[in-house]
Design an enzyme around this catalytic site. Structure first.
Site, PDB file in Angstrom:
ATOM      1  N   ALA A 235      -2.335   4.630   3.080  1.00  0.00           N
ATOM      2  CA  ALA A 235      -3.487   4.441   2.200  1.00  0.00           C
ATOM      3  C   ALA A 235      -4.550   3.538   2.811  1.00  0.00           C
ATOM      4  O   ALA A 235      -5.745   3.709   2.542  1.00  0.00           O
ATOM      5  CB  ALA A 235      -3.040   3.878   0.850  1.00  0.00           C
TER       6      ALA A 235
ATOM      7  N   SER B 119       0.834  -1.197   0.000  1.00  0.00           N
ATOM      8  CA  SER B 119       0.000   0.000   0.000  1.00  0.00           C
ATOM      9  C   SER B 119       0.866   1.244   0.000  1.00  0.00           C
ATOM     10  O   SER B 119       1.998   1.234   0.496  1.00  0.00           O
ATOM     11  CB  SER B 119      -0.890   0.020   1.243  1.00  0.00           C
ATOM     12  OG  SER B 119      -0.122   0.346   2.401  1.00  0.00           O
ATOM     13  N   ASP B 120       0.340   2.330  -0.559  1.00  0.00           N
ATOM     14  CA  ASP B 120       0.997   3.610  -0.340  1.00  0.00           C
ATOM     15  C   ASP B 120       0.912   3.925   1.155  1.00  0.00           C
ATOM     16  O   ASP B 120       0.108   3.349   1.898  1.00  0.00           O
ATOM     17  CB  ASP B 120       0.328   4.708  -1.172  1.00  0.00           C
ATOM     18  CG  ASP B 120       1.269   5.859  -1.475  1.00  0.00           C
ATOM     19  OD1 ASP B 120       2.304   5.984  -0.793  1.00  0.00           O
ATOM     20  OD2 ASP B 120       0.977   6.645  -2.390  1.00  0.00           O
ATOM     21  N   CYS B 121       1.773   4.836   1.586  1.00  0.00           N
ATOM     22  CA  CYS B 121       1.952   5.040   3.029  1.00  0.00           C
ATOM     23  C   CYS B 121       0.754   5.765   3.631  1.00  0.00           C
ATOM     24  O   CYS B 121       0.506   6.937   3.336  1.00  0.00           O
ATOM     25  CB  CYS B 121       3.247   5.785   3.282  1.00  0.00           C
ATOM     26  SG  CYS B 121       4.666   4.855   2.664  1.00  0.00           S
TER      27      CYS B 121
END
Length: 701
Positions: A248, A244-246
């Site tokens: 997200a 995941s993006d940080c």
């Protein structure tokens, strides 16, 4: 060399054996980016988060290449491959050094969350300079080569370092509302624009990681989207880890309102196939298991994938040869700095020249350098950057190139965006000095633009528009006024712009004598700019984005339809088209010839390039396709489908250049999202997209 399928299967089996010895608590613990050690199994602690968009980032000193958009402006796949090789080597050396000192913290690992292969669909997007521009094929080609450079070493048993493409999908601004934004994307646009570079990098580079975006895609958060399993793994055959993006996953319940709690978000992401969480939501994975929201098999699946990546990096094997790469003197060594200089030289785009360039030494006794970016280090760096032990600003580069015979006068003129230069000053407090510099100079170099304090990621850049995006394409603060006042002095004026994307240069195009676009050119950027200004190097970069004449020519920023966007679908005449750039010399191309077949996956287009001018130069070869009308399909005006470089040619020299054109590069897209190879189309070599859209291309399929 890439890891063989035999070794891939062997490492997956090892990971399953390790996971079989773990408790469910231990397996769940490995799914957060700060993975703790499991001493009884010989698994060390590991922090997954590292960055390397244009050099190893945020971990001290490393070779700093031009920002990604500048690398794309080179239109040079081999340059991207070499930059990636240096990044991968320096990442491994710095990792080994940190391990010797028991430092397993953030930005010290071998999982590099780069490159960013989102499409720079709108010039207002603050993060656009992290990307390879607006075209899917340019983006895919740059990404493929950068990834191969990072991952492939001398031993096909291991990854040298692990690249990660981001952010899938339809993540191209606006930054200020990205955490709850729902990208409404048609099947056509998703498969024609937003996904192809990801598919390309999975299939052609074997990229080890994919990062999911913050936004939702048609109502479903990207990190819990069915496409993770249905498209990325099953259709494309992706074998790496999905992260995941940080933050997200927290967005799913905090802003998207897709779930209600962190436990539900953890369950939704895990079930969809998100293996690793940059953030804290997977600290609730065990709770989700205890509540019956996820199964142990789903936790095991994710654990096996992240363990497989660590095994592929040799982190479980003390005898991995890459652990012996310990020569710290290699980091930012002379050869690596030379590569960064070459990259900066190839990235510079000459947009206008009325004959003032290259500067003629015999006509110069004094040279004025004016502007807030002339002595700026930050304007060299871009974002997601490391540090350099030595920066060459534009002012320094000009001073060095001018030597003792030309006096260089300098005045910043104005702040980048504030009204004053000094804290107690009055508006325009630097104008008088700048005008005095211009009056006493034989020619003037204006160095204007932006830096990462103005455009960048939400939370990093803080401009007057908010969140790193740009509400306007005008030069901020008093820069435009300063430019106009200096031009009034009547001396030859060359504008050098350091910025991450297209700006409004309509006035400068009419009134300046020359315009050189420098992007964020890296630690050697000032030297490269000076070399081009004085003619030591002929400019050869090309625009990886379209420069519109006005924001009024573009659709609303929040719309993700590509109608009216980029050179492929924009009907309005741009100021500078995609692929545009001038040179100090001229080139001619012979009739291209084709070998191979799309039935075999690719063709090769061979063309003889001749330097017909009076100085050495390097020609970026751009191959475009044109199509007829197709049923149930939005047909682009033209489409880049191959690129490469001639290499440096002396005046009169000619060289046969071979450009691969992949089958994927010429596919069109039905409105339902399915992609197909048209029965007939034309191919040819063009100077830029405008010529491609207006010419009869010679090769008929």
């Amino acid at each position: 060399m890439a890891i063989s399928q035999e070794n891939q299967a062997r490492y997956e089996a090892r990971a399953r054996e390790l996971a079989a010895q773990m408790t469910v608590e231990e397996k769940a613990s490995q799914l957060s980016y700060q993975a703790p050690a499991i001493p009884r199994l010989g698994i060390p602690a590991y922090n997954w988060w590292n960055e390397a968009l244009h050099g190893v980032a945020r971990a001290g000193v490393a070779t700093m290449f031009p920002q990604a958009v500048g690398l794309a402006a080179s239109f040079d796949p081999e340059l991207l491959r070499e930059a990636g090789r240096i990044v991968g080597l320096e990442a491994r050396i710095k990792y080994n050094a940190a391990q010797r000192h028991e430092d397993r913290g953030i930005y010290k690992g071998l999982t590099l969350w780069s490159p960013n292969i989102n499409i720079y669909r709108d010039p207002r997007w603050g993060r656009g300079h992290e990307t390879y521009g607006e075209d899917p094929v340019l983006t895919a080609t740059c990404g493929e080569n950068y990834i191969r450079g990072i991952q492939e070493g001398d031993d096909d048993r291991y990854l040298h370092a692990a690249a990660c493409v981001k952010h899938i999908a339809a993540h191209s601004g606006p930054e200020g509302i990205r955490h709850g934004f729902d990208s409404k994307v048609s099947p056509f646009d998703l498969n024609d624009t937003y996904l192809p570079a990801f598919e390309w990098c999975v299939k052609k580079s074997g990229v080890e990681g994919i990062m999911g975006a913050y936004n939702m895609i048609n109502g479903i958060p990207a990190c819990a989207h069915p496409m993770i399993q249905d498209t990325i793994r099953e259709k494309w055959g992706f074998q790496g880890y999905f992260v995941s993006d940080c933050g997200a996953l927290a967005d799913m319940h905090q802003f998207c309102l897709y779930t209600h709690t962190a436990v539900e978000s953890a369950a939704a992401a895990l079930k969809a196939g998100c293996d690793l969480n940059c953030g804290n939501v997977y600290l609730h994975a065990l709770e989700a298991y205890n509540e019956g929201l996820v199964t142990e098999e789903e936790i095991t699946r994710a654990a096996v994938r992240v363990l497989t990546t660590r095994i592929k990096l040799g982190l479980m094997d003390p005898d991995c040869a890459y652990h012996q790469e310990t020569d710290y003197l290699t980091v930012e060594c002379g050869a690596h700095r030379a590569a960064a200089l070459r990259a900066a030289e190839e990235s510079l785009v000459l947009l206008k020249n009325n004959g003032v360039l290259p500067l003629k030494r015999e006509q110069l006794k004094t040279l004025g350098v004016i502007g807030p970016n002339a002595a700026s280090i930050r304007a060299l760096e871009g974002n997601y950057n490391g540090l350099s032990s030595r920066y060459v600003t534009v002012l320094q580069g000009i001073q060095e190139e001018a030597g003792e015979d030309i006096r260089v006068l300098y005045g910043p003129g104005c702040h980048l965006y504030k009204d004053v230069l000094e804290s107690c000053g009055e508006p325009r407090d630097g104008f008088a000095e700048a005008l005095s510099v211009a009056e006493n100079s034989d020619a003037v170099i204006m160095v204007l633009g932006l830096d990462s304090s103005i455009e960048g990621e939400e939370g990093d850049a803080n401009n007057e528009y908010g969140a790193g995006d740009k509400g306007s394409l005008r030069l901020p603060g008093f820069q435009q006024e300063l430019l106009e006042e200096v031009v009034k002095v009547g001396k030859p004026v060359v504008l050098v712009v350091l910025a991450g994307g297209a700006l409004d240069l309509t006035w400068a195009e009419e009134h300046a004598d020359g315009i050189l676009y420098g992007w964020y050119p890296g630690s050697e950027g000032g030297r490269a700019v000076a070399e081009v200004l004085f003619g030591r190097v002929s400019p050869s970069g090309r625009t990886p984005v379209t420069f519109p004449r006005s924001l009024e020519d573009l659709p609303p920023f929040e719309e993700y339809s590509m109608v009216g966007r980029t050179y492929r679908y924009m009907e309005k005449e741009p100021l500078y088209p995609f692929g545009f750039g001038l040179s100090y010399t001229s080139f001619s191309c012979g009739k291209p010839e084709v070998s191979g077949s799309f039935a075999e996956g690719r063709i090769t287009l061979s063309v003889e390039v001749t330097n017909t001018g009076n100085c050495p130069g390097d020609y970026p070869v751009q191959v475009y396709a044109r199509f007829g009308q197709e049923e149930d399909c939005i047909v682009p005006r033209c489409k880049l489908c191959g690129l490469g470089r001639s290499g440096l040619l002396a005046p009169g020299e000619r060289r046969l250049v071979r450009i691969p054109v992949e089958r994927e590069a010429v596919l069109l897209t039905h409105t339902d999202g399915s992609r197909f190879l048209p029965e007939s189309f034309r191919l040819g070599v063009c100077d830029d997209s405008r010529q491609a859209a207006q010419s009869d291309l010679p090769i008929v399929f």
